[in-house]
Design an enzyme around this catalytic site. Structure first.
Site, PDB file in Angstrom:
ATOM      1  N   CYS A   1     -60.579 -28.353 -12.472  1.00  0.00           N
ATOM      2  CA  CYS A   1     -60.597 -26.939 -12.121  1.00  0.00           C
ATOM      3  C   CYS A   1     -60.669 -26.800 -10.602  1.00  0.00           C
ATOM      4  CB  CYS A   1     -61.753 -26.148 -12.730  1.00  0.00           C
ATOM      5  SG  CYS A   1     -61.686 -26.056 -14.515  1.00  0.00           S
TER       6      CYS A   1
ATOM      7  N   ARG B   1     -56.035 -30.401  -9.334  1.00  0.00           N
ATOM      8  CA  ARG B   1     -57.336 -30.519 -10.003  1.00  0.00           C
ATOM      9  C   ARG B   1     -57.277 -30.049 -11.457  1.00  0.00           C
ATOM     10  NH1 ARG B   1     -61.558 -31.166  -6.357  1.00  0.00           N
ATOM     11  NH2 ARG B   1     -63.003 -30.560  -7.992  1.00  0.00           N
TER      12      ARG B   1
ATOM     13  N   TRP C   1     -58.590 -26.705 -15.810  1.00  0.00           N
ATOM     14  CA  TRP C   1     -58.416 -27.841 -16.703  1.00  0.00           C
ATOM     15  C   TRP C   1     -59.317 -27.531 -17.906  1.00  0.00           C
ATOM     16  CZ3 TRP C   1     -61.457 -31.797 -18.862  1.00  0.00           C
ATOM     17  CH2 TRP C   1     -60.733 -32.880 -19.395  1.00  0.00           C
TER      18      TRP C   1
ATOM     19  N   ASN D   1     -66.237 -24.000 -12.534  1.00  0.00           N
ATOM     20  CA  ASN D   1     -65.801 -25.387 -12.730  1.00  0.00           C
ATOM     21  C   ASN D   1     -66.988 -26.147 -13.306  1.00  0.00           C
ATOM     22  OD1 ASN D   1     -64.747 -27.978 -12.533  1.00  0.00           O
ATOM     23  ND2 ASN D   1     -65.169 -28.165 -10.347  1.00  0.00           N
ATOM     24  N   GLY D   2     -66.770 -26.891 -14.378  1.00  0.00           N
ATOM     25  CA  GLY D   2     -67.867 -27.647 -14.990  1.00  0.00           C
ATOM     26  C   GLY D   2     -68.034 -27.245 -16.444  1.00  0.00           C
TER      27      GLY D   2
ATOM     28  N   GLU E   1     -54.198 -52.175 -14.692  1.00  0.00           N
ATOM     29  CA  GLU E   1     -53.815 -51.042 -13.837  1.00  0.00           C
ATOM     30  C   GLU E   1     -52.336 -50.680 -14.052  1.00  0.00           C
ATOM     31  OE1 GLU E   1     -55.325 -48.856 -12.326  1.00  0.00           O
ATOM     32  OE2 GLU E   1     -53.988 -48.061 -10.795  1.00  0.00           O
TER      33      GLU E   1
ATOM     34  N   LYS F   1     -51.138 -46.953 -15.352  1.00  0.00           N
ATOM     35  CA  LYS F   1     -50.164 -46.113 -14.634  1.00  0.00           C
ATOM     36  C   LYS F   1     -49.045 -45.674 -15.575  1.00  0.00           C
ATOM     37  CE  LYS F   1     -52.004 -45.225 -11.769  1.00  0.00           C
ATOM     38  NZ  LYS F   1     -53.208 -45.651 -11.153  1.00  0.00           N
TER      39      LYS F   1
ATOM     40  N   GLU G   1     -50.328 -43.021 -18.210  1.00  0.00           N
ATOM     41  CA  GLU G   1     -50.623 -41.668 -17.732  1.00  0.00           C
ATOM     42  C   GLU G   1     -49.385 -40.961 -17.196  1.00  0.00           C
ATOM     43  OE1 GLU G   1     -53.421 -41.385 -14.451  1.00  0.00           O
ATOM     44  OE2 GLU G   1     -52.800 -43.329 -13.725  1.00  0.00           O
TER      45      GLU G   1
ATOM     46  N   HIS H   1     -55.007 -64.600 -29.393  1.00  0.00           N
ATOM     47  CA  HIS H   1     -56.116 -64.214 -30.275  1.00  0.00           C
ATOM     48  C   HIS H   1     -55.843 -62.886 -30.982  1.00  0.00           C
ATOM     49  CE1 HIS H   1     -58.474 -67.555 -28.851  1.00  0.00           C
ATOM     50  NE2 HIS H   1     -58.195 -67.198 -27.599  1.00  0.00           N
TER      51      HIS H   1
ATOM     52  N   LYS I   1     -57.134 -34.371 -11.433  1.00  0.00           N
ATOM     53  CA  LYS I   1     -57.431 -35.385 -10.427  1.00  0.00           C
ATOM     54  C   LYS I   1     -58.902 -35.764 -10.381  1.00  0.00           C
ATOM     55  CE  LYS I   1     -56.364 -38.015  -6.949  1.00  0.00           C
ATOM     56  NZ  LYS I   1     -55.757 -39.290  -7.364  1.00  0.00           N
TER      57      LYS I   1
END
Ligand code: F6R
Length: 621
Positions: A2, A32, A80, A106-107, A490, A494, A497, A513, A616
């Site tokens: 947010c 954000r 968000w 926000n939160g 990583e 990438k 997402e 395994h 973000k």
């Protein structure tokens, strides 16, 4: 998570147009969250609001068709979604039933259900499914009891809220003020000339002013064009420390690139150089920023725990190899969201390293707070100056990578590794684990890395072509050993997402395994090959792993250093990187994987900078 913007200017100054200021701030904060957006303006003793589901462009389109009143005071929000879907109704600002108070949030307000109930009992009709709306009604209810003092009303309401919140409010009867409250989620004030801003991030106002004040935990700020008053939630005056933002608006622009991600990938050589800059003193010894942990305390450390999330967690996994090797101190790397729920063994001789680009990730913040409560010393590796983690840590090492705007982390990863290596070397130095010339040799290797990353960037065209060729793949696997394992994780993250594709990273030795069952004809397997001149056993073992997957039909894409011809017979594609010592290799081997994911997402027609469902800065747990 947010984005919040508030603006207050001076009446009559034409350039002080609240709508323009708020919308331009929102555009800069869109990374954000981008589920919905909205604005509220105070004009002619009324509130004027508009909000729309979807990206800010939807809001702008809606605004285009209307006569918007002239206003010098307003707030805006890009969301968000947490509570309630991304709809027009759930978009912020939320307005009180009497249409006098508008609030953005926000939160997460954790006790919102009981507050909703309480409001319902008093006859309030709630119009959204959000946790946030309660704040607007509560503030409106308190205002008459405090003679219309908006800051006091927000203080009283904040004391009743549980969870994490940044709230910013405007009142139709007070066109000269915006008020904000902060607990756990970021909020920063921008001080301009006869105008002022409130935002979750300085990017929102950097083109207007570089003078800022970061709000502390549990503080309320009253912002007017002429000045700022900060108190704690009880109303006691709070001390503030103004600072000057040391990057300019251009750093938050695309600078000629089509995507922020492409720009940030290209910035990596400079970012790594900036992380290293100024860290080696004239006497050749390392000096770190904001070090409030004494060398004597560093000598007492018996255990290191790295806490981080996502990409920063992968950086921690890489760092573990170097830190243990150099310091001989056991180093655990823990997902921050898991850390405090497993009764970890932490005491005064534990050094907790919190790694975070934003410095606001709630999981990491909570983990480090928990560690401090248990007596541990906390060192933050962080990119965002003035954010919460550095403020709450005993020591800070800034990565100095400049703003990272693309949602997928790139330059933060490389610079976090470098910073964590510096911490490892510092520990080795003060504890006498390594001789000065050994440390110097590693510093020189690190100083070589910007050039090597540059060399990789010069040769990524082939990676792009390969990504386009594989754009229809349904799954890609990544394997590596030693520091190549977190690089594989990583690379997979990438791809997930950005390209919304099944991708998994494995320690190459683990394949047999279980995961090897995933290999079928044509499945791309990306292999991170350790340096040939490194530990021979490692190189030989992974060479066998390539053959194992190839024998089962995999299409092998091998990242190997120049001159390593041993991989050629088993690779469908070779991606070359410059020869680099093992511990430095993640800094070059990750770059083609970033480019691969970025190009793959582009080829699939996806929004690289703002992938679906993500934001973000993740300021909720
Ligand atoms: C992935 C990504 C995230 C972040 C994670 C931690 O590309 O960006 O996984 O790395 O959310 O964020 P920070 O570093 O801000 O704590």
């Amino acid at each position: 998570m947010c984005g919040i913007v508030g603006y207050v200017g001076t009446p009559g100054v034409r350039s002080h147009n609240a709508l323009e200021m708020v919308v331009s701030g929102l555009r800069r904060l869109e990374y954000r969250g981008y589920d919905s957006a909205g604005v509220a303006l105070v004009a002619d003793a009324q509130l004027w609001t508009e909000k729309r589901a979807g990206k800010i462009s939807n809001l702008v389109e809606a605004l285009g068709g209307q006569e918007v009143p002239v206003s010098h005071t307003g707030i805006g929000h890009t969301r968000w979604a947490t509570h309630g879907g991304p709809t027009d109704r759930n978009a912020h600002p939320h307005v009180s039933s009497d249409s006098r108070v508008a609030i953005i949030h926000n939160g997460i307000i954790e006790n919102f259900a009981e507050l909703r109930e309480e409001l319902r009992e008093t006859g309030v009709v709630l119009t959204s499914e959000t946790d946030s709306e309660v704040a607007a009604h509560l503030v409106a209810a308190v205002l008459p009891e405090v003679d219309g003092d908006l800051a006091e009303a927000l203080r009283q309401v904040s004391r009743r809220l549980e969870g994490a919140f940044t709230l910013v409010a405007v009142d139709a009867d007070r066109p000269d003020v915006i008020v904000g409250a902060r607990r756990n989620s970021p909020l920063v004030v921008g001080i301009g000339e006869n105008e002022a801003f409130l935002a979750s991030d300085v990017a929102a106002f950097i083109e207007h002013t570089r003078e800022a004040i970061e709000l502390g935990q549990d503080q309320v700020v009253e912002v007017r064009a002429t000045g700022v008053t900060v108190t704690d939630f009880a109303g006691n005056p709070a001390e503030v420390t103004p600072y000057t933002i040391d990057w300019d608006a251009a750093a938050a622009e695309k600078g000629g690139y089509d995507l922020f991600m492409l720009k940030e990938i290209a910035e990596q050589p400079r970012a790594v150089a900036d992380t290293l800059r100024g860290r080696v003193g004239r006497d050749g010894r390392l000096a770190l920023d904001d070090m409030r942990i004494s060398d004597a305390e560093f000598r007492e450390v018996r255990k290191i725990i790295v806490v981080a999330c996502g990409t920063a967690f992968h950086a921690g996994l890489v760092a573990k190899y170097a830190i243990e090797h150099w310091t001989r101190i056991p180093c655990e790397v823990e997902l921050a969201s898991e850390f405090r729920y497993r009764d970890p063994i932490v005491d005064a001789r534990t050094l907790v390293i919190a790694v975070s680009q934003s410095g606001e990730t709630m999981d990491t913040l909570m983990a480090m707070r928990y560690a401090r409560e248990q007596g541990a010393r906390v060192l933050a590796i962080c990119n965002t100056v003035g954010s919460t983690m550095p403020r709450e840590s005993d020591a800070v090492l800034y990565t100095n990578a400049g703003p990272e705007i693309a949602v997928a982390s790139t330059k933060a990863f490389l610079t976090q590794i470098v910073a964590a290596y510096l911490v490892g070397l510092y520990l080795a130095q003060v504890r006498g684990n390594m001789f000065g010339d050994e440390i110097r040799a590693i510093e020189r290797e690190l100083e070589e890395m910007p050039n090597r990353v540059d060399l990789v960037l010069d040769t990524v065209e082939g990676v792009r072509a390969l990504a386009r060729e594989l754009a229809d793949a349904t799954s890609v696997l990544f394997i590596g050993r030693h520091v190549g394992f977190p690089v594989a994780l990583e690379g997979a993250l990438k791809l997930k997402e950005l390209a919304y594709m099944h991708a998994e990273g494995f320690a190459a030795g683990e394949l047999k395994h279980g995961p090897i069952a995933l290999i079928e004809d044509g499945v791309p397997v990306v292999v991170v090959m350790p340096p040939k001149g490194g530990r021979q056993s490692l190189h030989g073992k992974i060479l066998s792993n390539i053959q194992e997957v190839r024998a089962r039909g995999a299409r092998t894409i091998v990242i190997a250093e120049e001159g390593d011809e041993s991989v050629v017979p088993f690779a469908d594609h070779v991606i070359r990187i410059p020869p680099t010592p093992t511990l430095m290799q993640p800094l070059v081997a990750t770059v083609p994987l970033q480019v691969f994911a970025c190009e793959m997402a582009t080829a699939r027609g996806l929004d690289v900078d703002q992938p679906r469902n993500l934001a973000k800065s993740v300021t909720v747990e």
